[in-house]
Structure formats: C-alpha cells, structure tokens
Write a protein that holds these residues in place. Structure first.
Motif, PDB file in Angstrom:
ATOM      1  N   LYS A 156      -2.193  27.583 -15.532  1.00 20.56           N
ATOM      2  CA  LYS A 156      -0.889  27.342 -16.151  1.00 20.56           C
ATOM      3  C   LYS A 156       0.107  26.787 -15.138  1.00 20.56           C
ATOM      4  N   TRP A 157       0.098  27.345 -13.922  1.00 21.18           N
ATOM      5  CA  TRP A 157       1.033  26.880 -12.903  1.00 21.18           C
ATOM      6  C   TRP A 157       0.645  25.500 -12.382  1.00 21.18           C
ATOM      7  N   GLU A 158      -0.653  25.231 -12.275  1.00 24.91           N
ATOM      8  CA  GLU A 158      -1.079  23.893 -11.858  1.00 24.91           C
ATOM      9  C   GLU A 158      -0.606  22.835 -12.858  1.00 24.91           C
ATOM     10  N   LYS A 159      -0.668  23.174 -14.135  1.00 24.36           N
ATOM     11  CA  LYS A 159      -0.241  22.228 -15.167  1.00 24.36           C
ATOM     12  C   LYS A 159       1.250  21.917 -15.060  1.00 24.36           C
ATOM     13  N   LYS A 160       2.034  22.848 -14.542  1.00 19.57           N
ATOM     14  CA  LYS A 160       3.467  22.610 -14.338  1.00 19.57           C
ATOM     15  C   LYS A 160       3.735  21.845 -13.044  1.00 19.57           C
ATOM     16  N   ILE A 161       3.004  22.209 -11.986  1.00 14.32           N
ATOM     17  CA  ILE A 161       3.350  21.713 -10.647  1.00 14.32           C
ATOM     18  C   ILE A 161       2.720  20.362 -10.344  1.00 14.32           C
ATOM     19  N   GLU A 162       1.456  20.166 -10.701  1.00 16.32           N
ATOM     20  CA  GLU A 162       0.753  18.953 -10.287  1.00 16.32           C
ATOM     21  C   GLU A 162       1.374  17.666 -10.846  1.00 16.32           C
ATOM     22  N   PRO A 163       1.745  17.598 -12.137  1.00 20.46           N
ATOM     23  CA  PRO A 163       2.428  16.378 -12.608  1.00 20.46           C
ATOM     24  C   PRO A 163       3.747  16.127 -11.884  1.00 20.46           C
ATOM     25  N   LEU A 164       4.464  17.195 -11.559  1.00 17.05           N
ATOM     26  CA  LEU A 164       5.717  17.039 -10.819  1.00 17.05           C
ATOM     27  C   LEU A 164       5.449  16.509  -9.412  1.00 17.05           C
ATOM     28  N   LYS A 165       4.367  16.992  -8.789  1.00 17.97           N
ATOM     29  CA  LYS A 165       4.009  16.502  -7.451  1.00 17.97           C
ATOM     30  C   LYS A 165       3.700  15.010  -7.486  1.00 17.97           C
ATOM     31  N   TYR A 166       2.971  14.567  -8.507  1.00 14.05           N
ATOM     32  CA  TYR A 166       2.671  13.136  -8.601  1.00 14.05           C
ATOM     33  C   TYR A 166       3.940  12.332  -8.862  1.00 14.05           C
ATOM     34  N   GLU A 167       4.811  12.846  -9.718  1.00 17.12           N
ATOM     35  CA  GLU A 167       6.071  12.136  -9.988  1.00 17.12           C
ATOM     36  C   GLU A 167       6.886  12.014  -8.707  1.00 17.12           C
ATOM     37  N   LYS A 168       6.854  13.063  -7.892  1.00 12.26           N
ATOM     38  CA  LYS A 168       7.567  13.016  -6.615  1.00 12.26           C
ATOM     39  C   LYS A 168       6.943  11.975  -5.686  1.00 12.26           C
TER      40      LYS A 168
END
Length: 506
Positions: free
Chosen positions: A170-182
């Motif tokens: 669940k946390w990967e699904k929140k964090i990983e797209p944000l990391k790529y956007e960054k």
C-alpha cells in the motif's frame, strides 16, 4: 619646402593606415573563417541536446524511470521457473539399525533433480500474495539399496497475508509514483538550468563581440583623430598637450582591441565547449529582438511552482516515508499476525506416470502470532522517534514552500520590469550612437573639443553594454521563472505535459 612636408605627411598617413590595417587583421585572424551564426533559441536547443550537463541529467532520469518501471512490473503477475537439473550427494551419515537397536555410520550416494513453476500476484489493497505452484522432484539412491522415486505437486493454490501487520504494498503504491514524478520534474528542472547557463554563455559572447567591435571602431576613430590632430598642431590649432592626449588615446585603443580580442576568444571557447562543440569553432551570435511585452501574475506563477517544484515533491516524499515509518513502528509496537492457506494435490511414485495418478489432497492452513512481552521500551522508543521525524519532515516541507513562494515572487517582479528596462536601454543606445556621430563630425570641423569626443565615446560604449545586459537579464529571468514553475508561458502548458507528449510517456 611646403611640398616636401606635404609628401612626408602623406607618407606618415599611409604608414599609419597600413599599421592600423595590420592591427585589425591580426585581431581578427582567429576568426578569419566564415563563422557559425547562432541565435539564442538555437543555442538553447543545442545545449539541451549536446551539452555534457544535459547528457548527465538524461542518465539520471533514465535511472529513475527504470526504477519506476520495475515498480510497475512488480504489480503484475510474475511467472518463474525454478530448476535444479542435477544434484549429487555422497557422504557418511548416521543411521538407526532396527535389528540391533543402535545407531551406525553408513555411506550413502544419491542423485536428485527438481523443477517448479511459480505464479505470484501481489494484492496492494490487502498486502497479501496469491500464488499458484507446480512442483516435480526426482530422487535416486545408489549403493546397497538402489531405488528411484518421483514426487509431484501438479497444482497448489494458496494465499498469504499479514493480518495486522505492515502493508508494504500500500505504501509503495503511494510513494513510488511520487518518486518517479519527482525524478521527471527534477530532470525538467535541470534542463531549464542548462537553458539558463546557455543564456549566460550566449550573452557573454554577445557582449565580447560588441566590445571587440567597439574597440575596433575606436581604434579607427582614434587613428583618424590623431592624424587630424597632427595636421592641426602644425597650424597651431591645438596644443602639444592635446596632441599627446590624442596619441595616448590611440595607444590605449590598440591595447583595448587586443584585450577585447582575448576576451572574445575566451567567451567563444566557453560557449562552444558548453554546447558540446570543438573549442576552436568560430561562433557569431545574433542578438534577439526586443521581446514581446508580457506580464506574468505572481499568484499564477506561485500556483504553478507549488504544483511542479521537484523540491516540494521531494519533501512530500519525505513526509510519506515518515508516515510509513510511523505506521510500521505503531503496528510492531502491538503484535503481528499472519495467515497462510493453500490447497492442492500431491503424489509419490516409482516412475513419472505413477507420480501423477491417484492424486492425494494437500491442504494447509496456518495462523501465526508474534506478541512482544518485554523489550524495555525499544518499540515505544522507535515509535516516538518516528513521530519526531514526521514532524521534522512536515516542518521542512512548509519552510520549503514558503522559500519557494518568496523566490518566485522576486523573480516575477524582476521579470515584469525587464521589458521597460530593455526599451529604455535601447533608446539610450540609439541616442548615444547619434550623439557620438554628431560629436565626431563637429570635432572633425573643429567645433567640438577632445573632452566632448571622449565623453561621447564612453557613453556610446556603456549604452551598448547596458542594452546587452538588459536583454541578458530578461532572458535569465524568463528561464529562471520557467525553472521555478516548470511552466511554458509561451505555449501555456506545464513543461511536464510537454515532456510526456514529446517522449510518448503514458
């Protein structure tokens, strides 16, 4: 006697003109070939494609992009084949002798092989894993007892789940797209920095070219004025001090021309090197025209910056990661429970076919608990530390947002006044050109003194430099504003959307 003096004067003028021509020729030897003409937009485009900085930033983006692709691939079903084609084992081991009721050492030899298919699918919402497996094992004992066996699991379906545990999916699904956007917006941010540097090098060369041109014109003017001064000195129209001043101006003009030639060569090499060209490439930049008047609202720019800033995205990532740590330590502070269940079939046979006949049911259900009893406050300490780190991350995010707002506001204010500064600098340059031309003509006919001529020349040079600096400041402010907001104010779209369209990113 008068004719002889006139001939000597003409000879001096000829020699002086020849010397001047030689100086100008020597000053332009390094740029004797046809130069490569370059406009500002071209320089920025070449820098984005060929500069070493752009190449480095592209590789950094590629690393983040493939990390995100790996994350997305992990969300899809995975099928793996596990093989152990051969395993030979020979040793002496302890065995129980039923007849004598004792343990004895015996030698043994065995050969085995195994194969398995494994299909797995993660469920982000629950944090569990669904799997389908199929296994086949073969064993052959050698020595006194020689026999073979096959063991098969044709199919086994199961599911494993942490009931009260930490849901990493669940946390990967929140964090990983944000990391790529960054990562993506950091790349765009860095490329806008490359554009800013290209603007700086471009206008440095433009200023060096202008100073070199003005120095060459000043040398020609100083030579003409000195020749005129000699003629006037002979008829006692000027004093010897004034003639010496004209001679000093001529010497200074030659020195200035040489210094500007060196500065021009250095600026040319810097721009060529930055653009990924050979340093000896002869460049000639063309100044852009006066930009179209444009006013950017500060509130609009601040909104774009808050949405697109990679620094703010980095702080949002830090906050999410801190929240993840709080969640994990909070769960671990209580107890954990896991659930595993599977259903399938298995069989053992002396040959391959027998291992798949008369299959037997294989079931597994298990629930396990882990309850901390005494840990001397270790888990509580970790939880409180995670809460403190979350507070620090949230405060840092707010501070970064405030700093960004202030910087955007200052940049917008600077940008919105640049057009007026360019127009006034252009007007000052035109006026100084006219004033210099008229003062020079008046000096030639003896209606203006040397001080007025020197002042007009100085004002003309300063006005030309100020105009180039005004253009430079405008474009630096514009690209800095693009970098801070990641927004294209000409096409009226975010740069990230333009990037996705150009690179076919979905």
């Amino acid at each position: 006697m008068a004719k002889r003096n006139k001939k000597i004067y003409k000879l001096k003028v000829f020699l002086r003109t020849a010397c001047l021509s030689a100086c100008v020729f020597a000053a332009s030897m390094a740029f004797a070939t046809e130069p490569m003409r370059l406009e500002l937009k071209q320089a920025i485009s070449i820098a984005g494609d060929s500069s070493l900085a752009a190449f480095r930033y592209r590789n950094l983006y590629e690393s983040g992009y493939w990390a995100f692709r790996t994350f997305r691939a992990n969300r899809l079903p995975s099928l793996s084949l596990n093989l152990t084609p051969a395993r030979y084992y020979r040793d002496i081991t302890s065995r129980y002798d039923y007849e004598n009721n004792i343990d004895v050492y015996r030698s043994q030899q065995s050969y085995s092989a195994s194969m398995g298919l494994n299909l797995r699918q993660n469920f982000d919402w629950l944090g569990g894993t669904f799997f389908v497996e199929s296994d086949l094992d073969y064993m052959h004992n050698m020595g006194a007892t020689n026999f073979s066996q096959f063991s098969s699991v044709p199919v086994r379906v199961g599911y494993s789940q942490e009931l009260l545990g930490f849901n990493a999916f669940k946390w990967e699904k929140k964090i990983e797209p944000l990391k790529y956007e960054k990562v993506k917006k950091q790349y765009i941010y860095n490329m806008e920095t490359v554009s800013e540097n290209a603007v700086t090098y471009f206008f440095n060369l433009a200023l060096a070219q202008t100073e070199h041109r003005l120095a060459r014109e000043s040398l020609e003017s100083a030579d003409t004025l000195y020749a005129l001064g000699e003629r006037r000195f002979r008829i006692a129209a000027i004093s010897q001090a004034e003639l010496l001043t004209l001679r000093l101006d001529l010497v200074n003009a030659k020195n200035t021309l040489e210094n500007t030639r060196i500065a021009l060569k250095r600026a040319n090499a810097q721009l060529a090197s930055f653009l990924g060209m050979d340093q000896n490439t002869d460049l000639e930049v063309t100044l852009p025209s006066v930009p179209v008047s444009r006013t950017i609202p500060a509130a609009e720019a601040i909104a774009y910056a808050r949405d697109n800033s990679p620094e703010l995205l980095s702080h949002r990532q830090n906050v999410l990661e801190a929240e993840r740590t709080v969640n994990r330590t909070k769960v671990e502070n209580l107890f954990t429970a896991s659930f595993n269940a599977s259903v399938g079939f298995n069989q053992v046979g002396d040959n391959f076919g027998a291992a798949y006949r008369n299959l037997m049911r294989q079931d597994l259900v298990s629930v396990s608990l882990s309850i901390p009893l005494v840990d001397w406050g270790v888990r509580k300490g970790k939880y409180n530390m995670a809460l403190s780190e979350l507070d620090v991350a949230q405060i840092a995010a707010r501070q970064e947002e405030q700093s960004l707002d202030e910087e955007v506001m200052r940049t917008v204010d600077d940008f919105n006044i640049q057009i007026d500064l360019i127009k006034s600098a252009r007007e000052a340059m035109d006026l100084s050109d006219m004033a210099y031309s008229q003062t020079q003509q008046r000096f030639m006919i003896g209606k203006s003194d040397l001080s007025s001529m020197t002042l007009a020349s100085t004002r003309r040079q300063e006005a030309s430099k100020n105009y180039i600096e005004a253009l430079k400041n405008y474009w630096l402010s514009y690209y800095k504003l693009r970098r801070l907001t990641l927004y294209d104010f000409e096409m009226m779209i975010p740069l990230s959307r333009k990037f996705d369209f150009d690179n076919n990113v979905k």
